[in-house]
Design an enzyme around this catalytic site. Structure first.
Site, PDB file in Angstrom:
ATOM      1  N   CYS A 130       4.730 -16.235   6.903  1.00 38.15           N
ATOM      2  CA  CYS A 130       4.964 -16.935   7.690  1.00 38.15           C
ATOM      3  C   CYS A 130       5.242 -16.360   8.939  1.00 38.15           C
ATOM      4  O   CYS A 130       4.936 -15.342   9.347  1.00 38.15           O
ATOM      5  CB  CYS A 130       6.832 -16.908   7.043  1.00 38.15           C
TER       6      CYS A 130
ATOM      7  N   ARG B 268      -1.776 -15.343  10.393  1.00 32.99           N
ATOM      8  CA  ARG B 268      -1.502 -15.165   8.837  1.00 32.99           C
ATOM      9  C   ARG B 268      -1.240 -15.861   7.424  1.00 32.99           C
ATOM     10  O   ARG B 268      -0.972 -15.386   6.353  1.00 32.99           O
ATOM     11  CB  ARG B 268       0.161 -14.689   9.495  1.00 32.99           C
TER      12      ARG B 268
ATOM     13  N   TRP C  84       3.955 -20.758   5.424  1.00 33.70           N
ATOM     14  CA  TRP C  84       3.139 -21.014   4.257  1.00 33.70           C
ATOM     15  C   TRP C  84       4.184 -20.449   3.239  1.00 33.70           C
ATOM     16  O   TRP C  84       4.959 -19.692   2.620  1.00 33.70           O
ATOM     17  CB  TRP C  84       2.660 -19.136   4.079  1.00 33.70           C
TER      18      TRP C  84
ATOM     19  N   ASN D  51      11.354 -16.006   8.260  1.00 31.75           N
ATOM     20  CA  ASN D  51       9.901 -15.438   7.606  1.00 31.75           C
ATOM     21  C   ASN D  51      10.890 -14.729   6.456  1.00 31.75           C
ATOM     22  O   ASN D  51      11.528 -13.692   6.318  1.00 31.75           O
ATOM     23  CB  ASN D  51       9.392 -14.246   8.907  1.00 31.75           C
ATOM     24  N   GLY D  52      10.671 -14.987   4.837  1.00 32.36           N
ATOM     25  CA  GLY D  52      10.843 -13.797   3.907  1.00 32.36           C
ATOM     26  C   GLY D  52      11.250 -14.780   2.742  1.00 32.36           C
ATOM     27  O   GLY D  52      11.050 -16.129   2.711  1.00 32.36           O
TER      28      GLY D  52
ATOM     29  N   GLU E 210     -14.898  -2.656  -3.470  1.00 29.16           N
ATOM     30  CA  GLU E 210     -14.554  -3.847  -2.532  1.00 29.16           C
ATOM     31  C   GLU E 210     -15.242  -4.723  -1.434  1.00 29.16           C
ATOM     32  O   GLU E 210     -15.202  -5.646  -1.614  1.00 29.16           O
ATOM     33  CB  GLU E 210     -14.551  -2.294  -1.233  1.00 29.16           C
TER      34      GLU E 210
ATOM     35  N   LYS F  48     -14.800  -8.662  -1.402  1.00 27.86           N
ATOM     36  CA  LYS F  48     -15.050  -9.401  -0.118  1.00 27.86           C
ATOM     37  C   LYS F  48     -16.089 -10.753  -0.021  1.00 27.86           C
ATOM     38  O   LYS F  48     -15.618 -11.558  -0.038  1.00 27.86           O
ATOM     39  CB  LYS F  48     -16.062  -7.850   0.917  1.00 27.86           C
TER      40      LYS F  48
ATOM     41  N   GLU G 112     -13.655 -12.655  -2.139  1.00 27.76           N
ATOM     42  CA  GLU G 112     -12.535 -14.295  -1.146  1.00 27.76           C
ATOM     43  C   GLU G 112     -13.233 -14.490   0.477  1.00 27.76           C
ATOM     44  O   GLU G 112     -12.272 -15.253   0.450  1.00 27.76           O
ATOM     45  CB  GLU G 112     -11.195 -12.414  -0.697  1.00 27.76           C
TER      46      GLU G 112
ATOM     47  N   HIS H  18     -21.951  -1.525 -22.125  1.00 24.50           N
ATOM     48  CA  HIS H  18     -20.997  -1.102 -23.589  1.00 24.50           C
ATOM     49  C   HIS H  18     -19.962  -2.966 -23.160  1.00 24.50           C
ATOM     50  O   HIS H  18     -19.061  -2.485 -23.705  1.00 24.50           O
ATOM     51  CB  HIS H  18     -19.624  -0.567 -23.191  1.00 24.50           C
TER      52      HIS H  18
ATOM     53  N   LYS I 136      -2.480 -12.745   5.779  1.00 21.79           N
ATOM     54  CA  LYS I 136      -3.317 -11.840   6.033  1.00 21.79           C
ATOM     55  C   LYS I 136      -2.346 -10.526   5.157  1.00 21.79           C
ATOM     56  O   LYS I 136      -2.915  -9.810   4.813  1.00 21.79           O
ATOM     57  CB  LYS I 136      -3.343 -11.828   7.435  1.00 21.79           C
TER      58      LYS I 136
HETATM   59  C1  F6R Z   1      -8.552  -7.852   1.750  1.00 15.70           C
HETATM   60  C2  F6R Z   1      -7.820  -7.607   2.292  1.00 15.70           C
HETATM   61  C3  F6R Z   1      -6.737  -7.056   1.098  1.00 15.70           C
HETATM   62  C4  F6R Z   1      -5.470  -6.053   1.255  1.00 15.70           C
HETATM   63  C5  F6R Z   1      -3.881  -5.707   1.025  1.00 15.70           C
HETATM   64  C6  F6R Z   1      -3.532  -5.117   1.623  1.00 15.70           C
HETATM   65  O1  F6R Z   1      -9.976  -7.960   1.742  1.00 15.70           O
HETATM   66  O2  F6R Z   1      -7.445  -7.607   3.135  1.00 15.70           O
HETATM   67  O3  F6R Z   1      -6.751  -7.267  -0.558  1.00 15.70           O
HETATM   68  O4  F6R Z   1      -6.584  -5.518   1.578  1.00 15.70           O
HETATM   69  O5  F6R Z   1      -3.532  -7.566   0.951  1.00 15.70           O
HETATM   70  O6  F6R Z   1      -3.075  -5.436   2.319  1.00 15.70           O
HETATM   71  P1  F6R Z   1      -2.172  -4.346   3.693  1.00 15.70           P
HETATM   72  O7  F6R Z   1      -3.195  -3.344   3.853  1.00 15.70           O
HETATM   73  O8  F6R Z   1      -1.738  -4.908   4.559  1.00 15.70           O
HETATM   74  O9  F6R Z   1      -1.113  -3.661   3.246  1.00 15.70           O
END
Ligand code: F6R
Length: 605
Positions: free
Chosen positions: A2, A27, A74, A100-101, A478, A482, A485, A501, A600
């Site tokens: 949110c 967000r 959200w 928010n929360g 990573e 990427k 997602e 294995h 985000k």
């Molecule tokens: C992937 C991504 C997420 C964040 C994770 C932690 O691209 O962005 O996996 O890395 O949600 O978020 P932060 O770094 O904000 O704690």
């Protein structure tokens, strides 16, 4: 997650709120709404779906009010629909709130209020807040706000307006992000400075538990008992331009391209007179730590996996990585002799915050590596190293991740020097390599001109593997996240030596395997693993250091990465993998900056 915004001033609130909500879109949200206070009345407009739909609904209404609150939701409690969208209003229309929360005790509160005759329109936890305000209100807005806050459990940032108080907003912060923007004759609050950065860069940070009474010309900050406290003023250095796309098709591409600059911002201020010296670590007695535990989520966790290799190699301190969501419930064995490093771009990730609290409860000092200044992670930590990567808008992190790896590398060199586990010559070599990283990353970008072609040749795969060893394996983790997602293509990251294995059974002709073979120490071993998958018909895309000609003979296609200190290779080598994910997602027509189901900032568990 949110996003909330509030405005009070001399201009029409409606446009300012809508503009602010658009800037909070990144967000993640599924409904949006605003409440405008005008002539002793509050009018609320909200809708399921995008902000454009909300703007459309507001188009014909003459909302002249200059005070209001807005929200992007959200969904957590109740479906994303018009009724569950915020703001929520009290039945008599006197109060409107945005939240928010999560209010953890909302069921109990709802039951009590229902017994007292209150009716609930929505399925949300947030609606209890507005009914509680109605219940406690006796003409004194501030007193009602205070009484409500003391009844709430959980995490909440609240924005509140009352029809009896024209021009006044209350903003409450408790374990959810909220920043106040200080203007001239107008003031703001929001989940994130991005929402109002076009209007003011002067901000006030609230600590958890604090709340603020905001009018166009005055901001009073209070502690939970309602006593005035001195506001914590600061200034953001970002400008509106920095938070926008800057000519790129997507924020993600812009942020990939920004990495040389972001890395400079992380590394350069920490190198003085040829020596690494990060600020803010005075009092951190490294000698006493028997272990280091790195905790984080998602990509930040992957940065931690790289950090583990670098710290262990340079400092010789046993270092573990722990997913924050697991660590918090694992009865973790940490104490005052364990240094816990928490990593977070947003600084608001609920699981990371909970892991930090758990570590602190057990006496472990917590060092945070975080991007967002004044965020909850930064506030909770005992020591803070900011990555200073600038705002990251795309949901998929890029510069957030590489600057986290860089900060961990800076920390490792500093710690190794202090502990005497590296020679002064090696320290000088590593420091030089750190300073060169921004240029190495620019070179990695320049070498990536073939990635869109490679993505075009491969975007139809439904599943693929990334393999690598040591730091290359961390990079595979990573790279795979990427791709998953943003392109919704399944992939798995495998330690190259582990493939045989079991998982090698899945390798069939035409299966795409991306083999990262940059880490010098184990390059030959990875080459053998490439031969193993080739022998089973796989189509191999090799990722190798510039000048490595032998891989050309083995792989079907090759991406070259500029050479650097082997321990820091994770930074340049992720660049083509970020671009590969980006172009594959683009070929597949995906919503790159806002991938489905993702947010985000993950501020709920
Ligand atoms: C992937 C991504 C997420 C964040 C994770 C932690 O691209 O962005 O996996 O890395 O949600 O978020 P932060 O770094 O904000 O704690």
């Amino acid at each position: 997650m949110c996003g909330i915004i509030g405005y009070t001033g001399k201009n029409r609130a409606c446009e300012i709120l809508i503009d602010g909500l658009r800037r909070l879109e990144y967000r993640g949200y599924d409904s949006a709404g605003v409440s405008i206070l005008d002539g002793g009345e509050i009018s609320t407009v909200k809708t399921k779906g995008r902000i454009d739909a909300l703007a459309e609904k507001l188009k014909d209404a003459q909302h002249m009010g200059t005070t209001g609150i807005g929200h992007t939701r959200w969904a957590t409690h109740g479906a994303p629909n018009d009724t569950n969208a915020h703001p929520h209003m009290s039945k008599d229309g006197r109060f409107a709130i945005v939240h928010n929360g999560i209010i953890e005790n909302y069921e109990l509160l709802r039951e009590k209020l229902t017994k007292r005759g209150f009716e609930f329109q929505s399925e949300t936890d947030s609606e209890v807040v507005v009914n509680l305000l109605d219940y406690y209100y006796n003409g004194d807005f501030k007193e009602a706000v205070m009484k409500v806050i003391t009844r709430l459990e959980g995490s909440f940032a609240l924005g509140i307006v009352c029809a009896d108080y024209p021009g006044k907003l209350f903003a409450v912060k408790s374990m959810s992000p909220l920043i106040i923007g200080v203007g001239v004759g107008e003031n703001y609050f929001a989940s994130d400075v991005t929402a109002f950065i076009g209007h003011t860069k002067n901000i006030i940070h609230l600590d958890d538990g604090q709340f603020a009474e905001i009018t166009p010309n005055e901001i009073n900050v209070y502690d939970p008992l309602g006593r005035r406290v001195e506001p914590k003023y600061s200034k953001v250095t970002w400008d509106a331009e920095a938070a926008e796309k800057g000519g790129y098709d997507h924020f993600m591409l812009k942020e990939i391209m920004e990495q040389p600059r972001a890395l400079e911002a992380t590394i350069n201020p920490r190198v003085k007179n040829g020596k690494v010296s990060p600020e803010g670590l005075d009092g951190l007695c490294l000698e006493k730590f028997r272990r280091i535990v790195i905790t984080a989520c998602g990509s930040a966790y992957h940065a931690g996996v790289v950090g583990k290799y670098v710290i262990e190699e340079l400092c010789r301190i046993p270092t573990e990585t722990a997913l924050a969501s697991e660590f918090r419930y694992s009865d973790p064995i940490v104490d005052k002799d364990t240094l816990v490093i928490a990593i977070s771009q947003s600084g608001e990730t609920a699981d990371t915050l909970a892991a930090m609290r758990e570590a602190k409860k057990r006496g472990a000092p917590v060092l945070a590596i975080v991007n967002v200044v004044g965020s909850s992670v930064a506030t909770l930590a005992d020591y803070v190293l900011y990555t200073w990567a600038g705002p990251e808008i795309a949901v998929a992190t890029t510069k957030g991740y590489t600057t986290q790896v860089a900060m961990l590398s800076v920390f490792a060199v500093w710690a190794a020097s202090r502990l005497g586990t590296i020679t002064p010559e090696r320290e000088a070599e590593l420091t030089h390599a750190l300073c060169e990283l921004p240029e190495r990353v620019q070179r990695a970008i320049d070498l990536s001109s073939n990635i869109s072609r490679i993505a075009h040749a491969n975007y139809k795969h439904s599943s693929l593997f990334f393999i690598g060893r040591n730091i290359d394996y961390a990079c595979c983790l990573e790279a795979s996240l990427k791709l998953k997602e943003i392109s919704y293509i399944h992939s798995e990251a495998y330690a190259a030596g582990e493939l045989k294995h079991g998982t090698i059974a899945l390798i069939s002709p035409e299966q795409l395997v991306i083999a990262i073979a940059c880490y010098e120490g184990l390059r030959e071993k990875t080459m053998s693993n490439i031969q193993q998958v080739k022998a089973r018909g796989a189509n191999v895309l090799g990722v190798a250091r510039e000048g490595d000609r032998t891989i050309v003979a083995e792989a079907d296609d090759v991406i070259f990465v500029p050479n650097t200190e082997p321990l820091f290779m994770a930074i340049p080598e992720i660049i083509p993998m970020q671009l590969f994910a980006y172009y594959v997602a683009k070929e597949n027509g995906c919503d790159i900056d806002k991938p489905k189901n993702l947010a985000k900032s993950v501020t709920v568990e």
